[in-house]
Write a protein that holds these residues in place. Structure first.
Motif, PDB file in Angstrom:
ATOM      1  N   LEU A   1     -11.074   0.912   4.832  1.00 41.10           N
ATOM      2  CA  LEU A   1     -10.920   2.357   4.959  1.00 41.10           C
ATOM      3  C   LEU A   1     -11.799   2.916   6.076  1.00 41.10           C
ATOM      4  O   LEU A   1     -11.786   4.102   6.338  1.00 41.10           O
TER       5      LEU A   1
ATOM      6  N   ILE B   1     -15.493   2.648   2.097  1.00 36.73           N
ATOM      7  CA  ILE B   1     -15.702   4.092   1.923  1.00 36.73           C
ATOM      8  C   ILE B   1     -17.177   4.414   2.134  1.00 36.73           C
ATOM      9  O   ILE B   1     -17.540   5.393   2.793  1.00 36.73           O
TER      10      ILE B   1
ATOM     11  N   ARG C   1     -10.916  12.429   7.293  1.00 35.76           N
ATOM     12  CA  ARG C   1      -9.682  13.201   7.374  1.00 35.76           C
ATOM     13  C   ARG C   1      -8.480  12.304   7.670  1.00 35.76           C
ATOM     14  O   ARG C   1      -7.410  12.489   7.107  1.00 35.76           O
TER      15      ARG C   1
ATOM     16  N   MET D   1      -8.529   8.887   7.495  1.00 35.26           N
ATOM     17  CA  MET D   1      -8.635   7.604   6.797  1.00 35.26           C
ATOM     18  C   MET D   1      -7.311   7.253   6.118  1.00 35.26           C
ATOM     19  O   MET D   1      -6.763   6.165   6.262  1.00 35.26           O
ATOM     20  N   VAL D   2      -6.807   8.248   5.414  1.00 36.07           N
ATOM     21  CA  VAL D   2      -5.597   8.056   4.647  1.00 36.07           C
ATOM     22  C   VAL D   2      -4.402   7.817   5.560  1.00 36.07           C
ATOM     23  O   VAL D   2      -3.580   6.938   5.315  1.00 36.07           O
TER      24      VAL D   2
ATOM     25  N   LEU E   1      -4.263   4.293   6.857  1.00 31.80           N
ATOM     26  CA  LEU E   1      -3.946   3.360   5.780  1.00 31.80           C
ATOM     27  C   LEU E   1      -2.457   3.442   5.432  1.00 31.80           C
ATOM     28  O   LEU E   1      -1.794   2.425   5.197  1.00 31.80           O
ATOM     29  N   VAL E   2      -1.956   4.665   5.435  1.00 28.89           N
ATOM     30  CA  VAL E   2      -0.545   4.882   5.130  1.00 28.89           C
ATOM     31  C   VAL E   2       0.336   4.174   6.161  1.00 28.89           C
ATOM     32  O   VAL E   2       1.324   3.522   5.815  1.00 28.89           O
TER      33      VAL E   2
ATOM     34  N   VAL F   1      -0.312   1.501   7.878  1.00 27.54           N
ATOM     35  CA  VAL F   1      -0.314   0.065   7.643  1.00 27.54           C
ATOM     36  C   VAL F   1       0.561  -0.288   6.437  1.00 27.54           C
ATOM     37  O   VAL F   1       1.358  -1.220   6.472  1.00 27.54           O
ATOM     38  N   SER F   2       0.405   0.498   5.390  1.00 25.45           N
ATOM     39  CA  SER F   2       1.148   0.196   4.176  1.00 25.45           C
ATOM     40  C   SER F   2       2.646   0.388   4.382  1.00 25.45           C
ATOM     41  O   SER F   2       3.463  -0.418   3.936  1.00 25.45           O
TER      42      SER F   2
ATOM     43  N   TYR G   1       3.783  13.417   2.494  1.00 24.42           N
ATOM     44  CA  TYR G   1       3.381  12.534   1.392  1.00 24.42           C
ATOM     45  C   TYR G   1       4.554  12.187   0.477  1.00 24.42           C
ATOM     46  O   TYR G   1       4.610  11.106  -0.109  1.00 24.42           O
TER      47      TYR G   1
ATOM     48  N   VAL H   1       6.073   9.366   2.160  1.00 21.80           N
ATOM     49  CA  VAL H   1       5.256   8.166   1.975  1.00 21.80           C
ATOM     50  C   VAL H   1       5.560   7.528   0.611  1.00 21.80           C
ATOM     51  O   VAL H   1       5.789   6.321   0.499  1.00 21.80           O
TER      52      VAL H   1
END
Ligand SMILES: Nc1ncnc2c1ncn2[C@@H]1O[C@H](COP(=O)(O)OP(=O)(O)OP(=O)(O)O)[C@@H](O)[C@H]1O
Ligand SMILES: [Mg+2]
Lengths: 287, 254, 334
Positions: free
Chosen positions: A37, A100, A221, A223-224, A227-228, A230-231, A268, A271
């Protein structure tokens, strides 16, 4: 028509910036199977160094980029050695918490050193103002961001598809133990790809500073978002990450233009829908 | 006689590798079948396919005449089809007593209770102690599984399966990884299985297989190449070629 | 049946009167700490009440993360849903009895838990983590958009709960709110102690270690997890309702990613898989935060980050888990 065009270019620029920053994360997550993260923190560090180099040291844009990329990699080396190495193969929760924690530290330190204000990286003359494409004009820095994304994607494709390092990297992503037993020195593959990942993050942080402004909470801000990417794309898949960035960039930008009052609701929602349908990512392999 | 367990024309391949090639097999009450075959023949895959842990490409599975091909693994267990694992899968933080209790509670429909404790349920406690005693692991009932010997973990796997009171029991190499000194315990446990239970056991230990089985099925490259009595299996040319040859070689080279 | 008695006597399976004693001691410890807090910080009861509410959130997270092994960064979605459910019930439907509001909060939290659980169970690993984050953002954006109901970014104000039992009003000093909160926490704590020891709790621990094994025992993995999610949602929802009742407003931050991440940090600092660990973690974190962030909020981030790294590296069982381990070692040496 005007709107469609500007939404399109904005989405493309945003998507490409996302791609440059998160592609390294995708490769390292595919390679080392570690949920990281703290990747955004490296983009932020790159941005801060570049801002410092241009504003305080008065260096040129190109030199600042170089300095920031090298500087960020140097900062990342001890972090990789002493912190990340200890969580390879650890349970996911451990990895999440360690990274984190690292992010929190970086935010605190960045604020202590640089203060809470927004930092800018002044663009060189050529990247300021609009560029006339004949039928439309587009902000030069957006065009630059798009170009950077294309160059990075192309360079990575060459690196991974055409070089012997690429063969080793693909083998290691596929099955690290098998690759090691075939004589691939996986430690070196890991080290090089970590460095490239961090360097690209720093580069993306600078190139994208107009779209994702540099400030202490940057690391948290976005971070998510990284990650999203990549996922959604599937860890370790470069085309997957590219598709994910373009799709997510398009959804986010369109949402902001058309229904700003909904904020990131549709982003989202998309997502969740995508991840539910493709739990291993759009182009990810089944684990 | 009607079969309690029937598999029809089961097929499965991983990419180009066929691991189940038209497997048909049926078992009756009280059957003692040994499923043998070289490494990678598809024995474990066969169990995964019939228990629903892996979807077959085609074929059907029936339990006591009822088709269960569409059911998930949990529903099959509830209908009496129970398996053990080649490599033990136990809860390292829990004790053998807790394992067996969980199985008993599950079987009797009480595993969803949000209050009470099995320690206060006399019938569960009775079954737990009985089940552990039957396999000779009652003295370690309250040790964490991570602290007990591997042989004892294997015995616990069997105790766990039996606590579910199956009609059909599929054992995947119950003696694998157990030191020679402890195999007799496992063999005793196998000999003591309920008479009306249909048991299919995979194992590489031929001595164990010949003492246990009244019927031997040989699988090679996903195909059943022999299905008959233990007396005949050694005489079969194909089997010898596919399996016993290797086995004999392996033995003599030790 | 000697063995039966042996199993019962050995305490490891928690079958004897042993656990009853431990439960009572735990309850006594919670009440004692609450009492000491009341005496030491009579002017800071608002903070103590907030700690109590967050403790419910962290307990609820422990059920999912500690007992079922699901890593989530979106658990505040359940807490916030409870808070908004209670707040909306009070503001729009005139349900102002504090017990009724708490009940509405629990139901709202449980419903959110079911929804979040159903989505989360679609993925594993990274996908699951990302889903949890997306869920909390989705809830956040929904609450922001539905400002007619929620007050949007200004927060939902105008919540005025009735006196408890019609006698004890929610005063300026927050005494009633505090006692009300501690009472809820104590009851929930005892119920959860029963829950984690029950057959259902055992099943959840089994799923945490090996879901395939559990399904091979004939138990439904997803069904069990979904149920735990609903229970967890009810507990978190109670926490949210308590926060709504005591502060009389509900803000968007109750549904935020930050709150979710902080709850996870608290749980890990205290120790996962133990209800005491959850409480210890919440108390340590919140007290420390209040203390340090009063000086400088950014130093707080640096310190909590360093603390988190240290816990992960040197005390993976958290403060409570490590402390009990040390005590055991000392005990066994004697
Ligand atoms: N999920 C899977 N994906 C791809 N190939 C698999 C998978 N599971 C098993 N295989 C392959 O299928 C073949 C049969 O495997 P299986 O485990 O059934 O063999 P086995 O007969 O049980 O062998 P052993 O005696 O070693 O236990 C092997 O070649 C194995 O590598
Ligand atoms: Mg096998």
């Amino acid at each position: 028509m005007q709107t469609v065009f500007s939404v399109g270019t904005d989405a493309l620029a945003y998507g490409m910036v996302l791609f440059v920053i998160s592609i390294g994360l995708s490769v390292t997550m595919g390679l080392m199977r570690v949920v990281n993260l703290a990747h955004g923190a490296f983009a932020m560090i790159g941005g801060y160094i570049a801002s410092y180099a241009t504003q305080i040291l008065g260096l040129g844009y190109g030199v600042a980029i170089l300095l920031a990329v090298v500087g960020t990699i140097l900062i990342a080396i001890p972090i990789e050695r002493f912190l990340f190495r200890r969580i390879y193969g650890a349970p996911e929760l451990t990895q999440v918490l360690m990274t984190i924690g690292l992010t929190f530290c970086v935010i605190g330190i960045a604020n202590y050193v640089f203060g809470p204000t927004l930092k800018t990286i002044p663009l060189p003359e050529t990247l300021r103002g609009p560029v006339d494409l004949g039928f439309r004009s587009i902000a030069a820095h957006k065009l630059f961001a798009i170009a950077c994304g294309i160059v990075v994607a192309g360079a990575l494709w060459v690196l991974i598809d055409k070089t012997s390092f690429g063969v080793k990297l693909r083998a290691s992503v596929d099955n690290a133990a098998m690759a090691a037993s075939l004589g691939v020195r996986t430690k070196i593959v890991y080290a090089v790809s970590s460095a490239v990942a961090v360097g690209l993050a720093a580069f993306g942080g600078i190139v994208g500073a107009e779209l994702l402004p540099i400030e202490p909470y940057y690391a948290l801000r976005y971070m998510v978002t990284f990650l999203v990417v990549v996922s959604v794309g599937g860890a370790g898949s470069i085309p997957g990450a590219l598709v994910a960035c373009l799709v997510l960039g398009a959804i986010d930008t369109t949402g902001r233009y058309l229904v700003p009052e909904y904020g990131e609701f549709f982003f989202y929602l998309a997502v969740i829908a995508i991840v539910c349908v493709f739990p291993n990512g759009i182009l990810g392999r089944r684990s | 006689m009607n079969a309690v367990f029937q598999v029809n024309n089961l097929n499965k391949s991983f990419g180009g590798l066929t691991v189940a090639n038209g497997i048909s097999l049926s078992m009756e009450q009280g059957d003692r079948v040994a499923l043998i075959g070289p490494n990678g023949a598809g024995k474990t895959t066969f169990i995964n396919l019939v228990t629903g842990h892996m979807p077959p490409d085609s074929g059907s599975v029936a339990l006591r005449g009822a088709d269960i091909t569409r059911l998930g693994p949990t529903a099959r267990v509830r209908k009496g089809l129970v398996r053990s694992f080649q490599v033990t899968r136990l809860f390292s933080d829990m004790t053998p007593a807790e394992h067996v209790a969980l199985a008993v509670l599950q079987r009797t429909g009480r595993s969803g209770r949000v209050f009470g404790n099995f320690g206060a349920m006399p019938d569960v406690m009775a079954e737990v102690s009985e089940g552990l005693k039957a396999l000779g692991i009652d003295h370690i009932a309250n040790h964490k599984v991570s602290e007990i010997a591997y042989g004892q973990q294997r015995l616990l796997e069997i105790a766990l399966a039996l606590a579910l009171k199956p009609n059909v029991l599929l054992l995947d190499e119950p003696a694998a990884g157990v030191p020679q000194s402890d195999t007799s315990r496992i063999e005793e446990a196998l000999a003591g299985l309920p008479d009306d239970l249909a048991v299919l056991m995979i194992d590489h230990d031929m001595d164990l297989v010949f003492r246990f089985a009244r019927r031997v099925v040989v699988l090679a490259a996903g195909t059943i190449i022999f299905d008959g009595t233990p007396q005949d299996v050694a005489k079969d040319a194909r089997v010898r070629e596919a399996y016993l040859g290797n086995y004999a070689n392996a033995r003599s080279s030790v | 049946m000697a063995i039966q008695r042996a199993i019962a006597a050995e305490g490891k399976v928690d079958a004897g009167p042993n656990w009853l004693l431990r439960d009572l001691m735990g309850l006594a410890a919670v009440l004692a700490v609450a009492g000491i807090g009341y005496l030491l910080f009579p002017n800071n009861l608002a903070l103590l009440t907030r700690i109590t509410a967050i403790a419910l959130l962290v307990l609820s997270l422990d059920l999912v993360t500690g007992y079922c092994g699901i890593a989530t960064l979106g658990h505040a979605a359940l807490f916030g849903s409870g808070a908004y459910a209670a707040g909306i019930a009070a503001v729009h439907f005139d349900i102002t009895d504090p017990f009724a509001m708490a009940a509405v909060g629990a139901v709202g939290g449980a419903a959110a838990g079911l929804l979040a659980g159903a989505i989360m169970l679609r993925g594993r690993g990274l996908a699951q983590l990302v889903l949890s984050i997306a869920i909390v953002y989705l809830f956040h954006e929904t609450a922001n958009k539905a400002s007619n109901w929620t007050g949007g970014s200004d927060g939902l104000a105008g919540i005025s709960p009735d006196p408890v039992f019609g006698i004890f009003g929610f005063d300026l000093w927050g005494r009633t709110a505090y006692v009300f909160g501690i009472a809820i926490l104590a009851v929930v704590f005892v119920l959860l102690r029963l829950l984690v020891r029950s057959p259902f709790g055992m099943l959840c621990r089994g799923i945490r270690e090996d879901p395939v094994r559990v399904s091979a025992m004939g138990a439904s993995v997803n069904g069990t997890l979904l149920r735990m999610y609903a229970i967890s949602g009810a507990v978190a929802g109670l926490g949210g309702a308590l926060n709504a009742i005591s502060t009389q407003v509900v803000g968007l931050d109750s549904l935020s990613f930050t709150t979710s991440a902080e709850a996870l940090v608290m749980l890990v600092v205290g120790g996962t898989g133990s209800l005491f660990g959850a409480l210890v973690g919440t108390l340590t974190f919140m007290w420390f935060e209040d203390f340090v962030s009063a000086i400088n909020p950014f130093h707080w981030l640096t310190i909590i980050g360093a603390l988190l790294i240290a816990v992960v590296l040197f005390a993976p069982n958290g403060l409570y888990g490590t402390a009990t381990q040390l005590l055991h070692r000392v005990w066994n040496k004697r």
